[in-house]
Design a protein around this motif. Structure first.
Motif, mmCIF file in Angstrom:
data_model
loop_
_atom_site.group_PDB
_atom_site.id
_atom_site.type_symbol
_atom_site.label_atom_id
_atom_site.label_comp_id
_atom_site.label_asym_id
_atom_site.label_seq_id
_atom_site.Cartn_x
_atom_site.Cartn_y
_atom_site.Cartn_z
ATOM 1 N N THR A 1 0.843 -1.189 0.000
ATOM 2 C CA THR A 1 0.000 0.000 0.000
ATOM 3 C C THR A 1 0.884 1.246 0.000
ATOM 4 O OG1 THR A 1 -0.080 -0.008 2.412
ATOM 5 C CG2 THR A 1 -1.850 -1.178 1.272
ATOM 6 N N PRO A 2 0.326 2.407 -0.335
ATOM 7 C CA PRO A 2 1.131 3.641 -0.302
ATOM 8 C C PRO A 2 1.651 3.935 1.099
ATOM 9 C CG PRO A 2 -0.911 3.988 -1.513
ATOM 10 C CD PRO A 2 -1.038 2.653 -0.844
ATOM 11 N N ASN A 3 2.803 4.560 1.156
ATOM 12 C CA ASN A 3 3.393 4.966 2.439
ATOM 13 C C ASN A 3 3.656 6.469 2.351
ATOM 14 O OD1 ASN A 3 4.506 4.098 5.069
ATOM 15 N ND2 ASN A 3 6.444 4.849 4.234
ATOM 16 N N GLU A 4 2.600 7.239 2.603
ATOM 17 C CA GLU A 4 2.648 8.663 2.312
ATOM 18 C C GLU A 4 2.279 9.500 3.534
ATOM 19 O OE1 GLU A 4 -0.147 8.944 -0.865
ATOM 20 O OE2 GLU A 4 1.247 8.178 -2.377
ATOM 21 N N LEU A 5 2.818 10.689 3.559
ATOM 22 C CA LEU A 5 2.436 11.697 4.548
ATOM 23 C C LEU A 5 1.385 12.614 3.939
ATOM 24 C CD1 LEU A 5 5.976 12.694 5.889
ATOM 25 C CD2 LEU A 5 4.286 11.286 7.078
ATOM 26 N N LYS A 6 0.495 13.129 4.790
ATOM 27 C CA LYS A 6 -0.543 14.047 4.328
ATOM 28 C C LYS A 6 0.005 15.468 4.403
ATOM 29 C CE LYS A 6 -4.982 14.027 3.103
ATOM 30 N NZ LYS A 6 -5.526 13.155 2.045
ATOM 31 N N LEU A 7 0.225 16.086 3.247
ATOM 32 C CA LEU A 7 0.840 17.416 3.225
ATOM 33 C C LEU A 7 -0.012 18.448 3.968
ATOM 34 C CD1 LEU A 7 2.410 17.825 -0.327
ATOM 35 C CD2 LEU A 7 3.376 16.824 1.736
ATOM 36 N N LYS A 8 -1.321 18.367 3.799
ATOM 37 C CA LYS A 8 -2.147 19.383 4.456
ATOM 38 C C LYS A 8 -2.132 19.216 5.979
ATOM 39 C CE LYS A 8 -6.609 16.984 3.874
ATOM 40 N NZ LYS A 8 -7.943 17.057 3.232
ATOM 41 N N ASN B 1 7.141 2.500 7.462
ATOM 42 C CA ASN B 1 5.767 2.080 7.733
ATOM 43 C C ASN B 1 5.095 3.144 8.585
ATOM 44 O OD1 ASN B 1 3.358 0.878 8.388
ATOM 45 N ND2 ASN B 1 4.251 -1.066 9.053
ATOM 46 N N LEU B 2 4.164 3.873 7.966
ATOM 47 C CA LEU B 2 3.505 4.981 8.644
ATOM 48 C C LEU B 2 2.140 4.617 9.218
ATOM 49 C CD1 LEU B 2 4.335 7.777 6.047
ATOM 50 C CD2 LEU B 2 5.272 7.583 8.358
ATOM 51 N N VAL B 3 1.810 3.320 9.244
ATOM 52 C CA VAL B 3 0.514 2.902 9.763
ATOM 53 C C VAL B 3 0.355 3.395 11.200
ATOM 54 C CG1 VAL B 3 -0.918 0.937 10.404
ATOM 55 C CG2 VAL B 3 0.373 0.886 8.264
ATOM 56 N N GLY B 4 -0.747 4.088 11.456
ATOM 57 C CA GLY B 4 -1.013 4.599 12.803
ATOM 58 C C GLY B 4 -0.500 5.993 13.042
ATOM 59 N N SER B 5 0.327 6.508 12.149
ATOM 60 C CA SER B 5 0.868 7.855 12.318
ATOM 61 C C SER B 5 -0.201 8.890 11.998
ATOM 62 C CB SER B 5 2.077 8.057 11.396
ATOM 63 O OG SER B 5 2.434 9.417 11.323
ATOM 64 N N MET B 6 -0.328 9.904 12.833
ATOM 65 C CA MET B 6 -1.299 10.964 12.583
ATOM 66 C C MET B 6 -0.986 11.708 11.285
ATOM 67 S SD MET B 6 -3.667 10.937 14.835
ATOM 68 C CE MET B 6 -4.406 12.563 14.721
ATOM 69 N N ALA B 7 0.287 11.788 10.957
ATOM 70 C CA ALA B 7 0.676 12.527 9.759
ATOM 71 C C ALA B 7 0.304 11.805 8.473
ATOM 72 C CB ALA B 7 2.175 12.792 9.783
ATOM 73 N N SER B 8 -0.131 10.537 8.566
ATOM 74 C CA SER B 8 -0.545 9.802 7.370
ATOM 75 C C SER B 8 -2.057 9.644 7.304
ATOM 76 C CB SER B 8 0.115 8.418 7.334
ATOM 77 O OG SER B 8 -0.412 7.585 8.354
ATOM 78 N N GLN B 9 -2.778 10.171 8.280
ATOM 79 C CA GLN B 9 -4.235 9.994 8.284
ATOM 80 C C GLN B 9 -4.848 10.696 7.076
ATOM 81 O OE1 GLN B 9 -6.284 11.817 11.564
ATOM 82 N NE2 GLN B 9 -5.026 13.661 11.529
ATOM 83 N N GLY B 10 -5.828 10.014 6.474
ATOM 84 C CA GLY B 10 -6.456 10.570 5.282
ATOM 85 C C GLY B 10 -5.800 10.132 3.988
ATOM 86 N N THR B 11 -4.626 9.499 4.056
ATOM 87 C CA THR B 11 -4.056 8.914 2.839
ATOM 88 C C THR B 11 -4.815 7.623 2.537
ATOM 89 O OG1 THR B 11 -2.370 7.736 4.119
ATOM 90 C CG2 THR B 11 -1.782 9.896 3.256
ATOM 91 N N THR B 12 -4.737 7.165 1.301
ATOM 92 C CA THR B 12 -5.601 6.071 0.855
ATOM 93 C C THR B 12 -5.031 4.708 1.222
ATOM 94 O OG1 THR B 12 -6.154 7.480 -1.027
ATOM 95 C CG2 THR B 12 -6.860 5.196 -1.127
ATOM 96 N N PRO B 13 -5.669 4.002 2.164
ATOM 97 C CA PRO B 13 -5.121 2.711 2.612
ATOM 98 C C PRO B 13 -5.583 1.554 1.733
ATOM 99 C CG PRO B 13 -7.017 3.278 3.942
ATOM 100 C CD PRO B 13 -6.857 4.395 2.940
ATOM 101 N N ARG B 14 -5.268 1.616 0.458
ATOM 102 C CA ARG B 14 -5.657 0.566 -0.483
ATOM 103 C C ARG B 14 -4.417 -0.011 -1.135
ATOM 104 N NH1 ARG B 14 -9.774 3.414 -4.431
ATOM 105 N NH2 ARG B 14 -9.484 1.450 -5.559
ATOM 106 N N GLN B 15 -4.568 -1.218 -1.657
ATOM 107 C CA GLN B 15 -3.458 -1.863 -2.345
ATOM 108 C C GLN B 15 -3.029 -1.030 -3.554
ATOM 109 O OE1 GLN B 15 -1.903 -4.730 -1.251
ATOM 110 N NE2 GLN B 15 -3.245 -4.459 0.519
ATOM 111 N N LEU B 16 -1.735 -0.983 -3.788
ATOM 112 C CA LEU B 16 -1.219 -0.232 -4.933
ATOM 113 C C LEU B 16 -1.857 -0.686 -6.242
ATOM 114 C CD1 LEU B 16 2.556 -0.147 -3.941
ATOM 115 C CD2 LEU B 16 1.048 1.859 -4.135
#
Length: 399
Positions: free
Chosen positions: A315-322, A351-366
């Motif tokens: 899955t994506p491992n991204e931070l939410k810029l906003k 692995n950003l699972v559970g990080s507040m900074a990744s909330q709202g990113t799309t938790p779907r398979q690539l």
């Protein structure tokens, strides 16, 4: 001259290809089509670009077809009953009607049990508001065809204009079988009529089969149990059977592609040899998204991608810029904010699972995300782009 900062992120390109026929060398065609497009349109391939091809051209190149007679023979051999319950089919002339013809030709009577107010992927038989208005409980009430008509009359599909209740009933009778149509949402309701059942749901099929067996059904087949091996020289799909099939002609279906991991690896290797770039490659079918007007969830295939290279696992491992801009760096602006966010991205955990900074990113398979993008890019009509090149998908703000 100072190099200008890049301003383009992800790009999705439909790649025009020749019409694919049975036996074609698909690895060569896809590789050459992508490289020719790059040369003609003046772009270059990069590491981690994604080359995607629709499942349709893979199955066509494999020659993975079957006739209604093949389906009928398999159903007759595996069910062993003259009366069969066919439950929870989707409402589709392209996806299910030819399969239903084959099933009906293999039995003497079909008890067709339709879910309501809609099928599994969101095609409506009747609106939920009308269900409420008539005081019907769709979780418990079993409706006969007569009661359905008395309550709701004729209901044509919003987009196709087809009354699927009448269409499926007429189709079964045209195949020489009797038909009784009921409406229910509890799988075991069919057992009041017959204990030989084909459950035609896609994503809930394992649970439905388990419920029916526990309730005493004698034989239960899912669509992925039919045509799992060749019948009279037909195509087949060892893993998915009839699931993911499409109408080819009135009497023939194109099945979902058979094992094709070797194909995606072959294309990956060819691109590396010709360009020195390590791309990812996948096969895609239906995307996984929901239409807000018709309420139709697109995914009628068993999976979005039946084959992909290993770089597309996960899955994506991204931070939410906003989030970063509004929280951790809310007091910064301009170049200072840009540097702070860039540093956060460069130092992010694997692995950003559970990080507040990744909330709202799309938790779907690539593969589900990229496959949906490709499905929307290639469309389902006459664009002539069964291959899609996605560039920059794995880039971030710092690239």
């Amino acid at each position: 001259m100072e190099k200008k900062e890049r301003r383009i992120g992800t790009v999705s390109r439909g790649i025009r290809c020749p019409i694919i026929r049975e036996g074609d060398d698909l690895a060569t065609i896809v590789t050459d089509s992508v490289l020719e497009a790059a040369e003609i349109d003046g772009f270059s391939l990069n590491d981690r670009d994604v080359i995607s091809m629709t499942e349709s051209i893979v199955a066509r190149a494999q020659g993975n077809y079957a006739s209604v007679q093949d389906i009928a023979a398999d159903v007759k051999a595996k069910l062993g009953s003259d009366t069969v319950g066919v439950i929870f089919p989707i409402l589709s002339r392209n996806r299910f009607a030819v399969c239903l013809r084959g099933i009906a030709m293999g039995v003497k009577k079909v008890i067709l049990m339709l879910s309501y107010p809609s099928d599994e992927v969101g095609n409506e038989l009747v609106s939920i508001d009308m269900i409420d208005e008539k005081g019907i409980n769709p979780y418990t009430d079993i409706l006969s065809l007569e009661r359905y008509r008395n309550l709701f009359g004729e209901n044509k599909h919003e987009f196709t204009g087809v009354d699927y209740v009448a269409y499926y009933g007429d189709l079964i009778r045209a195949c020489g079988a009797e038909v009784e149509i009921i409406f229910a949402n509890q799988a075991k309701s069919i057992l009041h009529y017959t204990d030989y059942v084909i459950n035609c749901d896609i994503h809930t099929r394992a649970r439905t089969k388990k419920i029916l067996k526990a309730a005493g059904a004698k034989v239960v087949l899912s669509l992925d149990d039919i045509l799992t091996s060749p019948v009279n020289g037909s195509g087949c799909n060892e893993r998915y059977g009839l699931l993911g099939s499409n109408k080819s002609t009135e009497d023939k279906i194109k099945l979902f592609p058979r094992e094709c991991k070797d194909l995606v690896l072959d294309i990956q290797k060819r691109i590396l040899q010709k360009t020195g770039k390590h791309v990812e490659v996948m096969v895609y079918g239906d995307g996984a998204f929901k239409d807000p007007q018709g309420k139709i969830w697109e995914l009628a295939d068993p999976v979005v991608s039946p084959a992909f290279t290993d770089g597309l696992i996960g899955t994506p491992n991204e931070l939410k810029l906003k989030y970063l801009a509004d929280n951790e760096f809310k007091d910064l602006s301009g170049d200072e904010l840009k540097v702070a966010i860039s540093n956060s991205i460069r130092s992010k955990q694997n692995n950003l699972v559970g990080s507040m900074a990744s909330q709202g990113t799309t938790p779907r398979q690539l593969t589900d995300l990229i496959g949906s993008l490709c499905d929307l890019t290639s469309g389902s009509g006459d664009k002539g782009t069964p291959v899609v090149l996605v560039q920059g998908y794995f880039d971030n703000y710092t690239n």
